[in-house]
Scaffold this motif. Sequence first.
Motif, short mmCIF file in Angstrom:
data_model
loop_
_atom_site.label_atom_id
_atom_site.label_comp_id
_atom_site.label_asym_id
_atom_site.label_seq_id
_atom_site.Cartn_x
_atom_site.Cartn_y
_atom_site.Cartn_z
N UNK A 182 -9.75 2.60 -26.90
CA UNK A 182 -10.31 2.13 -25.64
C UNK A 182 -9.30 1.39 -24.81
N UNK A 183 -9.62 1.23 -23.51
CA UNK A 183 -8.72 0.51 -22.61
C UNK A 183 -9.48 0.08 -21.37
N UNK A 184 -9.40 -1.22 -21.07
CA UNK A 184 -9.90 -1.69 -19.79
C UNK A 184 -8.88 -1.31 -18.72
N UNK A 185 -9.34 -0.90 -17.56
CA UNK A 185 -8.44 -0.62 -16.45
C UNK A 185 -8.84 -1.46 -15.25
N UNK A 186 -7.91 -1.62 -14.32
CA UNK A 186 -8.17 -2.39 -13.11
C UNK A 186 -8.76 -1.49 -12.03
N UNK A 187 -9.36 -2.11 -11.06
CA UNK A 187 -9.84 -1.34 -9.91
C UNK A 187 -8.64 -0.85 -9.10
N UNK A 188 -8.78 0.34 -8.54
CA UNK A 188 -7.71 0.87 -7.70
C UNK A 188 -7.56 0.01 -6.45
N UNK A 189 -6.33 -0.12 -5.97
CA UNK A 189 -6.10 -0.90 -4.76
C UNK A 189 -6.80 -0.25 -3.58
N UNK A 190 -7.43 -1.06 -2.76
CA UNK A 190 -8.07 -0.54 -1.55
C UNK A 190 -6.99 -0.10 -0.57
N UNK A 191 -7.21 0.99 0.16
CA UNK A 191 -6.22 1.43 1.15
C UNK A 191 -5.96 0.32 2.17
N UNK A 192 -4.71 0.17 2.55
CA UNK A 192 -4.35 -0.85 3.53
C UNK A 192 -4.84 -0.41 4.90
N UNK A 193 -5.46 -1.34 5.60
CA UNK A 193 -5.98 -1.02 6.94
C UNK A 193 -4.82 -0.69 7.88
N UNK A 194 -5.02 0.33 8.69
CA UNK A 194 -3.99 0.76 9.61
C UNK A 194 -3.96 -0.14 10.84
N UNK A 228 1.48 3.58 9.30
CA UNK A 228 1.10 4.50 8.23
C UNK A 228 1.75 5.85 8.49
N UNK A 229 1.78 6.71 7.47
CA UNK A 229 2.41 8.01 7.66
C UNK A 229 1.65 8.85 8.69
N UNK A 230 0.32 8.86 8.59
CA UNK A 230 -0.46 9.62 9.55
C UNK A 230 -0.23 9.10 10.96
N UNK A 231 -0.16 7.79 11.10
CA UNK A 231 0.07 7.18 12.40
C UNK A 231 1.46 7.53 12.92
N UNK A 232 2.44 7.55 12.03
CA UNK A 232 3.81 7.89 12.42
C UNK A 232 3.87 9.28 13.03
N UNK A 233 3.13 10.21 12.47
CA UNK A 233 3.16 11.57 12.99
C UNK A 233 2.46 11.66 14.34
#
Length: 372
Positions: A182-194, A228-233
């Motif tokens: 078994x293994x406890x895992x952490x919550x995934x990081x929330x996406x950074x607001x653009x 962000x990458x999408x914003x850069x494009x």
Amino acid sequence: MMNAKTATPAARPAFPAPADVARLRSEFHRVKTEQNLRDRDAAAALGVSEGETVAAFVGKHVVRLRPEFIEIVEALPALGRVMALTRNNAAVHEKDGQYETLSHSGTIGLGLGKDLDLRIFYHQWAYGYAVETPAENGPRRSLQFFDKAGTAVHKMFLRTHSDLAAYETLVARFRADDQTPGQHVAAADAPKAETPDAGIDAAAFQRDWLAMSDTHQFFDMLKRHGVSRAQALRLAPDGHAQQVSAASVRTLLEDAASTDLPIMVFVGNAGMIQIHTGPVKNIRVMGPWVNVLDPGFNLHLREDLVDTAWIVRKPTSDGIVSSLELLDASGMVIAMCFGERKPGQPEREDWREALVRVAHATGAQGVTEASA
């Protein structure tokens, strides 16, 4: 008795309770069998990470490894030719070869083998396991690495011609002392607001884009401008980012296969980028999946998860370098394709011509050979 005001929460146990682990094992087997799912999809169906399901079988057919990831990876050349697998939510990149010429600077690693070309970000790695998955023809042996949320960052599978003795020696060398399942895992990081486009100095960003001398400067430029990458494009200098159809990747792969055009295909996640360089030949579309099924290289890409696709042009000291870049709905990169090129060489003209054909075939407007 400790005063309630001064009491601190009890420390979380290092591992899940045995009954919880046993339940996860049982449910995982049930879901895989009843729905004929792959491991990752079965974990998702249960609402847990793939890493948690792997860790549930520690002490069975899984061995927990010490988190000495740089040392483990730099010991992999002894295994000979294997299959390396790197994926994200929408693409899977499988490449046969030997881990060679491995190096690192801090937690950033590099693998520059004849077939395996890797960019490694060890600070994103949290857990590692040696796995012997039962199969009809004997166990399928692999090393599997996960981030803190239990999401796979990289896997290595033995082939029949790999060095089994070297694999067993490596597993014994890096075997963790604690083999509690078994293994406890952490919550995934929330996406950074653009940052809103209005909050970006677009003119300064475009000047820096046009001043680039190497494609590797692109990521640092995004960080410097808080883009962000999408914003850069979206904010790219005129003629340097052209949005095209999501179907462009299928069109490009089929075009490259028909013209014997050698390309580079990048697929990655926060912990690893894996690169194929060379031709692609056997392109197959199966439902939403666009596949390359070649000896030594397989690509599986969910076309329906491509939110936007872009032909992108970046200045370098060798001239303009062009790519097809695929982003998902969250703005994360699914895959990138370039023409085969070595540093110091200009971009291939036949690659630029292929991008023009792709753009025209998928209905993009305003793309010319000079701008693609």
